[in-house]
Design a protein around this motif. Structure first.
Motif, short mmCIF file in Angstrom:
data_model
loop_
_atom_site.label_atom_id
_atom_site.label_comp_id
_atom_site.label_asym_id
_atom_site.label_seq_id
_atom_site.Cartn_x
_atom_site.Cartn_y
_atom_site.Cartn_z
N LEU A 81 0.82 -1.21 0.00
CA LEU A 81 0.00 0.00 0.00
C LEU A 81 0.85 1.27 0.00
CD1 LEU A 81 -3.06 -0.85 2.22
CD2 LEU A 81 -3.08 -0.01 -0.12
N GLN A 98 -18.66 -3.30 -6.53
CA GLN A 98 -19.94 -2.78 -6.05
C GLN A 98 -20.95 -2.68 -7.19
OE1 GLN A 98 -18.77 0.73 -3.83
NE2 GLN A 98 -18.04 -0.53 -2.16
N LEU A 104 -15.58 -6.81 -1.32
CA LEU A 104 -14.16 -7.15 -1.23
C LEU A 104 -13.75 -7.42 0.21
CD1 LEU A 104 -12.35 -4.52 -3.48
CD2 LEU A 104 -12.70 -6.94 -3.99
N LEU A 105 -13.22 -8.60 0.45
CA LEU A 105 -12.58 -8.90 1.73
C LEU A 105 -11.10 -8.61 1.51
CD1 LEU A 105 -13.57 -10.15 4.48
CD2 LEU A 105 -12.75 -12.32 3.65
N ILE B 73 -15.58 -11.02 10.94
CA ILE B 73 -15.42 -10.04 9.87
C ILE B 73 -15.90 -8.67 10.39
CG2 ILE B 73 -16.23 -9.29 7.59
CD1 ILE B 73 -16.50 -12.18 6.79
N LEU B 78 -14.76 3.20 3.76
CA LEU B 78 -13.79 4.25 3.46
C LEU B 78 -14.42 5.26 2.51
CD1 LEU B 78 -10.60 2.11 2.78
CD2 LEU B 78 -10.85 3.75 4.64
N LEU B 90 -6.15 2.51 6.46
CA LEU B 90 -6.50 1.15 6.01
C LEU B 90 -5.41 0.17 6.38
CD1 LEU B 90 -8.01 -1.01 4.32
CD2 LEU B 90 -6.93 -0.05 2.28
N GLU B 91 -4.16 0.57 6.16
CA GLU B 91 -3.04 -0.30 6.47
C GLU B 91 -2.99 -0.61 7.98
OE1 GLU B 91 0.72 1.29 5.35
OE2 GLU B 91 1.32 -0.64 4.51
N GLN B 103 -10.90 -10.20 9.95
CA GLN B 103 -10.74 -9.76 8.58
C GLN B 103 -11.56 -8.51 8.32
OE1 GLN B 103 -8.34 -11.22 7.45
NE2 GLN B 103 -8.41 -12.99 8.79
N LEU B 104 -11.08 -7.70 7.37
CA LEU B 104 -11.78 -6.48 6.99
C LEU B 104 -12.55 -6.66 5.70
CD1 LEU B 104 -9.14 -3.63 7.52
CD2 LEU B 104 -11.14 -4.11 8.93
N LEU B 105 -13.85 -6.39 5.75
CA LEU B 105 -14.65 -6.30 4.54
C LEU B 105 -14.69 -4.81 4.20
CD1 LEU B 105 -16.33 -8.37 2.84
CD2 LEU B 105 -18.33 -7.62 4.12
N VAL B 106 -14.05 -4.45 3.08
CA VAL B 106 -13.84 -3.03 2.80
C VAL B 106 -14.84 -2.49 1.79
CG1 VAL B 106 -12.23 -1.34 1.81
CG2 VAL B 106 -11.39 -3.07 3.39
N PHE B 107 -15.47 -1.40 2.11
CA PHE B 107 -16.35 -0.69 1.18
C PHE B 107 -15.73 0.65 0.86
CE2 PHE B 107 -19.18 -3.80 2.51
CZ PHE B 107 -20.29 -3.79 1.69
N THR B 108 -15.67 1.00 -0.40
CA THR B 108 -15.28 2.35 -0.76
C THR B 108 -16.56 3.07 -1.18
OG1 THR B 108 -14.71 1.55 -2.95
CG2 THR B 108 -12.92 1.83 -1.41
N ARG B 121 -26.05 -3.04 2.36
CA ARG B 121 -25.38 -4.19 1.74
C ARG B 121 -24.62 -5.01 2.78
NH1 ARG B 121 -23.23 -2.64 -4.14
NH2 ARG B 121 -24.93 -1.31 -4.78
#
Lengths: 351, 351
Positions: A81, A98, A104-105, B73, B78, B90-91, B103-108, B121
């Motif tokens: 990153l 999306q 996304l995990l 999870i 973000l 995020l890092e 674990q991270l489920l990431v949404f932008t 969602r």
């Protein structure tokens, strides 16, 4: 009894039948409205989502994943990153997934956590696919994913004989364009600041660059290579080592990613008091937006991120799991030269 | 029949009993080895993970989440990946969560997808908590999460009356330090480049800054504010507008994040041909590593990311779901001034 438990037991669960009744549609239409890629008229879908919102209804993807073996979750393993390129990649995958109603995990892999370990953790979840941007992955791990029917696609790299499909830009072609630009601008001596020595991306950019120089009669001794660890800081250090070296600074420096090219420029200008491109010309690779900013105006090769992201998703085959994928498409995708101010002169024709 | 199905039916599933037998431990020890936070001796855990690797065994977290109501999870929403601050965030979350085996489920989230929609969602999955870095969130949506027993923690912001806990740095304090630094360096006129007008972060930094200037007798007319949209490009444009304005450029510009301060510096130097800090002094906020690079050497306020990330995770209460959280800890966390080259003179004492 915990608060959490109380909430769960106390709430009356809305079902898809309640939503169907309010929206005036069948229960199967409600299912389709929440299923990615299912055929449903946009007006019907809007009506159903509206009813769902009013009733606080949310389908339970986890429970349904046990029967369908599909969770609509795709794992993205990010290696680096610190390179803004991958921030843009993450954003592009986020948006495209999306749009397809997938999530996304995200795993960030560093020295402490090898990619194999990350995949071991991932396999505990019902995931529909794995996208991998870090360089290291064992063939054993690819096999474990295959045995579970989980497609693995490598992004911006390939691992020979790994059995995993690799989507990438034509790195060797890009390296050739940079060599050509430097030659046309009159450079006689060359430095490369390289990244991960085991990564195919760095190797291919370097080999295209060196190949084109050799074709033009440049002696191998006039081409030097310095390890930059793929980072801005690594590149700053590489330029200091070039400068301290008996041969001194070359006429032209190829940072094999933009972040390293930017580190090289800053060190030349602000640490050594030199001019770019007056004293040393510079080029990078990736075309991150940061390289286009006023102090840099970096000449570089654009990676076609959007096309690469879409090709990756296509190869995950999310809508037709298990269908064989046509591997004849495993061709690198060509980017293009972005000509700015760090190499003197006009854009040369592509070679 | 699809290839995927064939794999699933054809493979002989290894169970936790097979792993226990090979490792020479009980089946419950195997369960504990894969359960985050469970008590187990490190040697025993290593022995079990070794056996699991040999047998290709992976526990099925999805199936067990249906009985435990825990998936391990956590969702991270973000809002703004164009600001490198959030890449570092995020890092940091990725690393801290992996250390806790989550674990991270990431949404932008962008303009196309509102935060409320993202949470709708998310709720389809069995998630243990939500971390939110984007500014907009309805109280209705916080209520939906609460009704499901899912904690919501806001990062780097708070939303008054939302019912969600907010972890943040002391932004108002930071704004005061920047004002003090400018005053000590002799500035008489001031410009602010602001971010999201609805965000508490931007508001608090601005109010601390203005407060301290007013306390020192600076007339309100000597303090101007320009919208910079939280982005580098927005700040470049804001400086051009300041310059075109009848009052001209001020003595000192406060970019309320580092990315905007960097955009302001580049525009002053490379577009208007001015010197920083000779002609105009500049300060930022966040202390992203990019602002410490040679061309910038930006004076700024460091956000204590690590402490903020840990406070966020603590408030998600992952190991004791449902236990009430002590809200008396909802205090901003103080960062500190980072004194570099964009404000003349020495570091003033903290105010």
């Amino acid at each position: 009894m915990t608060k959490r438990k109380k909430y769960r037991e106390g709430s009356i669960r809305t079902t898809s039948f309640d939503v169907a009744a309010l929206a005036g549609v069948s229960q199967s239409a409600v299912s389709r409205a929440f299923k990615p890629g299912a055929s449903i008229a946009p007006e019907t879908r809007d009506k159903i989502l509206d009813a769902a919102r009013k009733l606080n209804y949310v389908p339970n993807s986890i429970a349904s994943s046990l029967t369908t073996h599909r969770s609509n979750i795709v794992a993205l393993i990010l290696g680096d990153l610190h390179n803004p390129f991958y921030t843009h990649v993450l954003e592009a995958f986020g948006r495209e997934m999306q749009d397809r109603d997938r999530q996304l995990l995200v795993f960030t892999v560093n020295e402490d956590l090898a990619t194999d370990d990350a995949i071991m953790r991932l396999l505990r979840y019902q995931i529909d696919g794995v996208i991998l941007t870090s360089a290291q992955l064992s063939t054993q791990m690819v096999g474990m994913c295959h045995n579970r029917g989980i497609p693995v696609v490598l992004f911006n790299r390939y691992i020979p004989q790994s059995g995993a499909f690799g989507v990438r830009c034509d790195n060797s072609w890009g390296g050739r364009q940079i060599a050509e630009a430097f030659l046309r601008a009159g450079a006689k001596t060359f430095g490369m600041i390289t990244g991960d020595p085991n990564g195919t991306t760095s190797k291919d950019r370097v080999s295209g660059f060196v190949e084109r120089l050799i074709e033009n009669g440049v002696p191998r001794t006039a081409i030097r290579s310095f390890e930059g660890n793929s980072t801005y800081e690594g590149a700053c250090d590489a330029v200091r080592r070039m400068h301290a070296d008996a041969d001194g600074l070359p006429d032209a420096i190829f940072g094999i990613n933009d972040t390293m090219a930017m580190g090289a420029m800053d060190t030349l200008r602000h640490h050594l008091g030199l001019s770019v491109p007056g004293d040393v010309m510079i080029a990078g690779f990736d075309d991150i937006p940061e390289g286009a900013r006023l102090p840099y105006q970096l000449t570089t090769v654009r990676q076609p991120i959007k096309r690469m992201v879409r090709a990756t998703i296509e190869h995950l085959n999310l809508d037709n799991p298990g269908q064989p994928i046509d591997l004849t498409h495993d061709q690198p995708i060509r980017g293009h030269m972005v000509w700015r101010k760090t190499v003197p002169g006009d854009a040369p024709p592509e070679v």
